[in-house]
Scaffold this active site. Sequence first.
Site, PDB file in Angstrom:
ATOM      1  N   LYS A   1     -64.699 -38.596 -80.059  1.00 34.79           N
ATOM      2  CA  LYS A   1     -65.510 -37.426 -79.724  1.00 34.79           C
ATOM      3  C   LYS A   1     -66.805 -37.514 -80.535  1.00 34.79           C
ATOM      4  O   LYS A   1     -66.779 -37.913 -81.709  1.00 34.79           O
ATOM      5  CB  LYS A   1     -64.741 -36.153 -80.087  1.00 34.79           C
ATOM      6  CG  LYS A   1     -65.470 -34.869 -79.740  1.00 34.79           C
ATOM      7  CD  LYS A   1     -64.612 -33.645 -80.038  1.00 34.79           C
ATOM      8  CE  LYS A   1     -65.288 -32.348 -79.647  1.00 34.79           C
ATOM      9  NZ  LYS A   1     -64.443 -31.169 -79.931  1.00 34.79           N
TER      10      LYS A   1
ATOM     11  N   SER B   1     -63.748 -28.016 -76.152  1.00 34.48           N
ATOM     12  CA  SER B   1     -64.978 -28.767 -76.181  1.00 34.48           C
ATOM     13  C   SER B   1     -64.785 -30.280 -76.102  1.00 34.48           C
ATOM     14  O   SER B   1     -65.755 -30.995 -75.860  1.00 34.48           O
ATOM     15  CB  SER B   1     -65.742 -28.437 -77.470  1.00 34.48           C
ATOM     16  OG  SER B   1     -64.988 -28.848 -78.600  1.00 34.48           O
TER      17      SER B   1
ATOM     18  N   SER C   1     -59.853 -26.819 -78.839  1.00 28.98           N
ATOM     19  CA  SER C   1     -60.600 -27.883 -78.158  1.00 28.98           C
ATOM     20  C   SER C   1     -59.882 -29.211 -77.986  1.00 28.98           C
ATOM     21  O   SER C   1     -60.409 -30.096 -77.315  1.00 28.98           O
ATOM     22  CB  SER C   1     -61.924 -28.131 -78.874  1.00 28.98           C
ATOM     23  OG  SER C   1     -62.831 -27.135 -78.470  1.00 28.98           O
TER      24      SER C   1
HETATM   25  N1  GLN Z   1     -63.680 -22.516 -77.113  1.00 31.52           N
HETATM   26  C1  GLN Z   1     -63.707 -22.316 -78.528  1.00 31.52           C
HETATM   27  C2  GLN Z   1     -65.138 -22.141 -78.990  1.00 31.52           C
HETATM   28  O1  GLN Z   1     -65.987 -22.239 -78.203  1.00 31.52           O
HETATM   29  C3  GLN Z   1     -63.024 -23.433 -79.257  1.00 31.52           C
HETATM   30  C4  GLN Z   1     -63.850 -24.645 -79.409  1.00 31.52           C
HETATM   31  C5  GLN Z   1     -63.233 -25.668 -80.319  1.00 31.52           C
HETATM   32  O2  GLN Z   1     -62.021 -25.652 -80.556  1.00 31.52           O
HETATM   33  N2  GLN Z   1     -64.082 -26.532 -80.836  1.00 31.52           N
HETATM   34  O3  GLN Z   1     -65.409 -21.929 -80.112  1.00 31.52           O
END
Ligand code: GLN
Length: 507
Positions: free
Chosen positions: A81, A161, A185
């Site tokens: 990532k 994400s 995410s």
């Molecule tokens: N959807 C959550 C956010 O936007 C989690 C994102 C994540 O785990 N990086 O913060």
Amino acid sequence: MSRTMTTLHNMTVAELAQALRAKQVSAVEVATSFLARLGGNPHNAFLDIDSEVTLAQAQASDARLAAGTAGRLEGVPVAHKDVFVTRDFVTTAGSKILTGYRSPFDATLVQKLGASASGGAGMVSLGKLNCDEFAMGSANENSAFGKVTNPWDTARVPGGSSGGSAAAVAARLVPAATGTDTGGSIRQPASFCGITGIKPTYGRASRYGMIAYASSLDQGGPMARSAEDCALLLSAMCGPDLDRDSTSLDVPAEDFTASLNGSIEGLRIGIPKEFFGEGLHADVRAAVDSALREFEKLGAKLVPISLPRTELSIPVYYIIAPAEASSNLSRFDGVKFGHRAKDYTDLVDMYKKTRAEGFGNEVKRRIMTGAYVLSHGYYDAYYLQAQKIRRMIADDFQNAFKECDVIAGPVAPSVAWKLGENAGDPVADYLADIFTLPASLAGLPGMSVPAGFGANGMQGSETEIGKPLPVGLQLIGNYFKEAQLLNAAHRLQQATDFHLRQPEGLQ
Ligand code: GLN
């Protein structure tokens, strides 16, 4: 050899590692075969590919395989990532503000999975994976470098994400990938793309070199097709990094594959009633229920439990995460890294223009929210309250674990939604995080395991049937119980074949 070459991308991490060790195929052949699949960047999953770098790593792997100094996963491809900094590939965190940025060092997890000469597992990197900007998002629609599409239905989001990681694994572009999970995410994109992913206990895998979003929540972990593959990667990723990450825990690395195949006879699986309420789509519920019945057949016992503050995890998370983000992202000022505005009058003007040009809308929204909840006069009302409720949410889990060993439920209320469906409505995305946020706030390990398929567009009484879309079952364990989660998931995967299915039309 040629028979193997045509099927390499269908092999699991475990199978590839075995074939490489047995010299049935070389690391260069494996890398060449995967690189060929990346042409045209399917699903826009990758942000940086460099075949020279990959092939050089593969040659080094072949040399170690020949010399008998191979790591456990020597020569098996992986991709990271884009929030993990890498020396050999560009790192952007999906943000324009880091366009073209090259780190002088590799993140600890990149090192641990990489060249075995430095003590790593020996995996060969295929490059960097697309993600929401600074990991802020639930659909991978916030990347400055374009959306990622879901291999099961390209009109749909892959989740976020870590959307690039999930799409790449689902489309067989790479056998395994790293992801990060701040509020879901790893788990949610794994669920949307029909793969397996685990976020370990907060602090078990180093955050060094993982670009910070919300430091008290961020945790890296593996995403792959099976629980066994996740166990292989996670075994290499965990372990103390006390000198470089102040929140790293002094808990030794563990071989998570050692406990796979353990019996789950008598395992008490807690079913939180709050995870099965009104907002849960009928098709997701049906898939999750049938996975739970499989567990019962394997001898597990379902125990009703309650996590009473589940709903509060949304406001709590969306106060704490932006608060930490507003502080973490202050380092992107046009001086130290990446983008700098061209025309400015003085230093403050340069900061302002750089940040206005470099950050996307969601990132700006989080910075503003974060600065607000931390500001004098609002700190007590928002940030401090949120911290108190965060503690209560963690306590609720400890109460629940008095009655059960593992907690199970859906990863997300729905299957993958359509691209653009939530455009202009960020809160719709936030609400969809409801089932992943509680474990994040408590710092508990959680995973997503393919549990079946929902029908495209089917919600409640609606009956529009389309392409099958994956549904993930979430398993949450107590602190340091990753082995138990992986074992339960592995047993389920021996009894079901959802993790082996692949998107229609995939070559
Ligand atoms: N959807 C959550 C956010 O936007 C989690 C994102 C994540 O785990 N990086 O913060």
